[in-house]
Design a protein around this motif. Structure first.
Motif, PDB file in Angstrom:
ATOM      1  N   LEU A 129      -1.269   1.403  -4.375  1.00 34.31           N
ATOM      2  CA  LEU A 129      -0.226   0.582  -5.006  1.00 34.31           C
ATOM      3  C   LEU A 129       0.321  -0.457  -4.023  1.00 34.31           C
ATOM      4  N   ILE A 130       0.524  -0.029  -2.807  1.00 33.19           N
ATOM      5  CA  ILE A 130       1.026  -0.974  -1.792  1.00 33.19           C
ATOM      6  C   ILE A 130       0.009  -2.105  -1.607  1.00 33.19           C
ATOM      7  N   ALA A 131      -1.269  -1.721  -1.521  1.00 29.65           N
ATOM      8  CA  ALA A 131      -2.327  -2.732  -1.343  1.00 29.65           C
ATOM      9  C   ALA A 131      -2.398  -3.654  -2.553  1.00 29.65           C
ATOM     10  N   ALA A 132      -2.262  -3.086  -3.755  1.00 30.10           N
ATOM     11  CA  ALA A 132      -2.364  -3.895  -4.975  1.00 30.10           C
ATOM     12  C   ALA A 132      -1.213  -4.895  -5.064  1.00 30.10           C
ATOM     13  N   LYS A 133      -0.024  -4.454  -4.676  1.00 28.52           N
ATOM     14  CA  LYS A 133       1.126  -5.373  -4.721  1.00 28.52           C
ATOM     15  C   LYS A 133       0.943  -6.516  -3.729  1.00 28.52           C
ATOM     16  N   LYS A 134       0.457  -6.158  -2.570  1.00 30.71           N
ATOM     17  CA  LYS A 134       0.212  -7.185  -1.546  1.00 30.71           C
ATOM     18  C   LYS A 134      -0.837  -8.188  -2.048  1.00 30.71           C
ATOM     19  N   ALA A 135      -1.926  -7.651  -2.635  1.00 38.41           N
ATOM     20  CA  ALA A 135      -3.026  -8.501  -3.098  1.00 38.41           C
ATOM     21  C   ALA A 135      -2.556  -9.441  -4.209  1.00 38.41           C
ATOM     22  N   ALA A 136      -1.848  -8.901  -5.183  1.00 40.16           N
ATOM     23  CA  ALA A 136      -1.416  -9.735  -6.315  1.00 40.16           C
ATOM     24  C   ALA A 136      -0.377 -10.762  -5.863  1.00 40.16           C
ATOM     25  N   SER A 137       0.487 -10.382  -4.935  1.00 39.34           N
ATOM     26  CA  SER A 137       1.510 -11.327  -4.468  1.00 39.34           C
ATOM     27  C   SER A 137       0.872 -12.509  -3.743  1.00 39.34           C
ATOM     28  N   LEU A 138      -0.122 -12.200  -2.924  1.00 39.09           N
ATOM     29  CA  LEU A 138      -0.784 -13.279  -2.177  1.00 39.09           C
ATOM     30  C   LEU A 138      -1.548 -14.196  -3.144  1.00 39.09           C
ATOM     31  N   ALA A 139      -2.219 -13.581  -4.116  1.00 36.18           N
ATOM     32  CA  ALA A 139      -2.944 -14.378  -5.111  1.00 36.18           C
ATOM     33  C   ALA A 139      -1.958 -15.250  -5.899  1.00 36.18           C
TER      34      ALA A 139
END
Ligand SMILES: Nc1ncnc2c1ncn2[C@@H]1O[C@H](COP(=O)(O)OS(=O)(=O)O)[C@@H](OP(=O)(O)O)[C@H]1O
Ligand SMILES: [Mg+2]
Length: 471
Positions: A129-139
């Motif tokens: 979840l932490i990785a997914a939030k980081k990924a979507a925020s950067l995108a």
């Protein structure tokens, strides 16, 4: 390990009962909670499970959230837990991080049937979840930059899809890149909308160059990853990580790098939608909605509506949270709990070609909904519904249209964890285990649990009427 960032719970099975021996959020009086149970363990070998709740930031909000998810997990394994949380502000000492238990039973845990404690309780998707939030925020940052340029450009016409292409591909590269960097030890499978076929053509060289620059600029500006710039060949390879077929075995990420392409072009709503399937079930979802106001879209306050950029995140049995894309603390959200259709308003696709407006109108009328439809693009609808901006979402594509899993996976769990339910028009749960498509031939309906029976009836009646030859 930074002990102060963890809540630790110890327990085991005794005579068919799950027993929590104890636990503590250690070493800091900022976490003044102790959970303790019966039968303190005499040695580590008596401990059947340990749950460590990772807390990203120290603070009571996170502690409360971890405890909430703890309770949910017990429910998940059919255990009724009656817990007393003891405020031990004064007794937790920095020097005693391994405070395990008290001798007094503070917990009663009853198991109605034998349960597989280890497998169920150990299942946590916190790291993903932490990785997914980081990924979507950067995108989202990349997409915002492209959309800003698109809206400012004099030459841009709505029929020119090239900026969308650049943002679609760029977003997919960033999400794929971040997930692999953040979760290096996990097998990586990604079911995503884009592939590199068109980009490999001669005439796409300039587009590929622009995507590569955008991605590298976004990574460099973020500053988290100390990597040399990606080459164009790297970009093509990373895009093609998204060609997985998904399915019912193992874990698969599911990505729509820009959901709501038409909304993106219009300067309206769009979303970066990222979900994770585990054995065919959606277990976490993140929706980055850069243009969605932080306040309800029904708010009358224009000033509040101008503040936009929401990140919704949900993990199985842990609830749905919303924060701003700028990084405000997450707040738990819940779907509207209205039972009265007269009070309800409903969402549908902005584009009439994506969902029959006349059918949703007929269903809403039959149900007794008074408010006119609210039309917004993309899975931002699921996000807005999860916080109660409307009570119902109706989607009825033309017959023959095959829904893709990336258009619904993240939204599905965002709704479910906010207390809502999404199903096909016959009331069946959506099945994400069949590969890249959802096996549906009707439509998708979403609402809260109380309204669902009445909605299902209105849908069925309207579909029957529609099927009758007109007199
Ligand atoms: N013909 C047809 N029927 C139904 N659905 C279709 C159709 N064509 C496309 N799509 C998918 O709809 C996605 C956009 O989401 P919405 O329909 O909710 O939003 S909106 O139409 O833009 O308002 C959109 O997602 P993106 O392609 O990511 O924008 C499509 O996957
Ligand atoms: Mg889409």
């Amino acid at each position: 390990m930074l002990w102060r960032h963890y809540l630790v719970v110890f327990g085991g099975m005794r005579s068919g009962q799950l027993v929590v021996f104890g636990g503590a959020s250690p070493s800091s009086n900022r976490f003044p909670y102790l959970i303790a149970g019966i039968s303190p363990p005499t040695s580590l070998s008596t401990i059947d499970f340990q749950i460590w709740y990772h807390m990203c930031k120290a603070g009571r909000g996170q502690c409360g959230r971890a405890l909430h998810s703890l309770e949910s997990r017990w429910e998940m394994v059919s255990i009724t837990a009656v817990a007393r949380l003891v405020h031990l502000n004064s007794s937790i000492k920095r020097s005693n991080p391994n405070l395990l238990s008290t001798t007094k039973p503070l917990f009663t845990l009853k198991s109605s049937s034998p349960v597989s404690v280890n497998s169920s309780i150990a299942m946590s998707y916190d790291d993903q979840l932490i990785a997914a939030k980081k990924a979507a925020s950067l995108a989202a940052r990349l997409c915002q930059k492209v959309q800003k340029g698109l809206l400012q450009s004099d030459v841009q016409s709505k029929s020119d899809k090239s900026p969308v292409t650049v943002a679609d591909y760029g977003s997919q590269v960033l999400v794929s890149f971040v997930l692999q960097r953040e979760l290096p030890s996990q097998a990586f499978s990604l079911v995503a909308e884009e592939d590199s076929r068109d980009l490999r053509k001669e005439e796409s060289q300039e587009t590929l160059r622009r995507i590569t620059k955008l991605v590298n600029d976004t990574i460099a500006n973020d500053g988290t990853y100390n990597v040399s710039p990606l080459s164009e060949a790297d970009v093509l390879t990373i895009i093609d990580c998204g060609t997985s077929e998904g399915g019912s075995n193992g874990q698969h990420w599911v990505l729509d790098p820009i959901d709501g392409t038409k909304g993106f072009l219009r300067g309206d709503q769009y979303a970066i939608a990222l979900g994770l399937l585990d054995e065919g079930k959606v277990v976490l979802g993140v929706l980055a909605c850069p243009n969605l106001p932080l306040e309800s879209i029904r708010s009358q306050d224009q000033h509040a509506l101008n503040k936009a950029g929401c990140l919704f995140s949900a993990q199985l049995s842990c609830g749905t949270y919303m924060e701003s894309l700028d990084g405000s603390p997450p707040v738990k959200v819940h779907v509207s709990d209205t039972e009265d259709p007269e009070e309800a308003s409903f969402f549908e696709s902005y584009e009439a070609a994506h969902s029959s407006h006349s059918l949703s109108g007929a269903i809403a009328k039959k149900l007794g909904v008074k408010a006119p439809p609210v039309r917004i693009d993309s899975q931002a609808k699921y996000g807005a519904l999860s916080r109660g901006d409307a009570a119902i979402y109706l989607r009825f594509p033309n017959k023959g249209y095959r829904e893709k899993i990336w258009d619904h996976a993240a939204g599905y769990i965002v709704i479910a964890e906010a207390g809502g339910v999404a199903s096909d028009a016959g009331g069946k749960p959506l099945d994400f285990s069949k590969g890249r498509y959802l096996d549906l031939d009707t439509g998708i309906i979403v609402t809260n649990r109380k309204l669902m029976p009445a909605l299902l009836k209105a849908v069925q009646d309207s579909l029957k009427e529609q099927a009758l030859p007109s007199l």
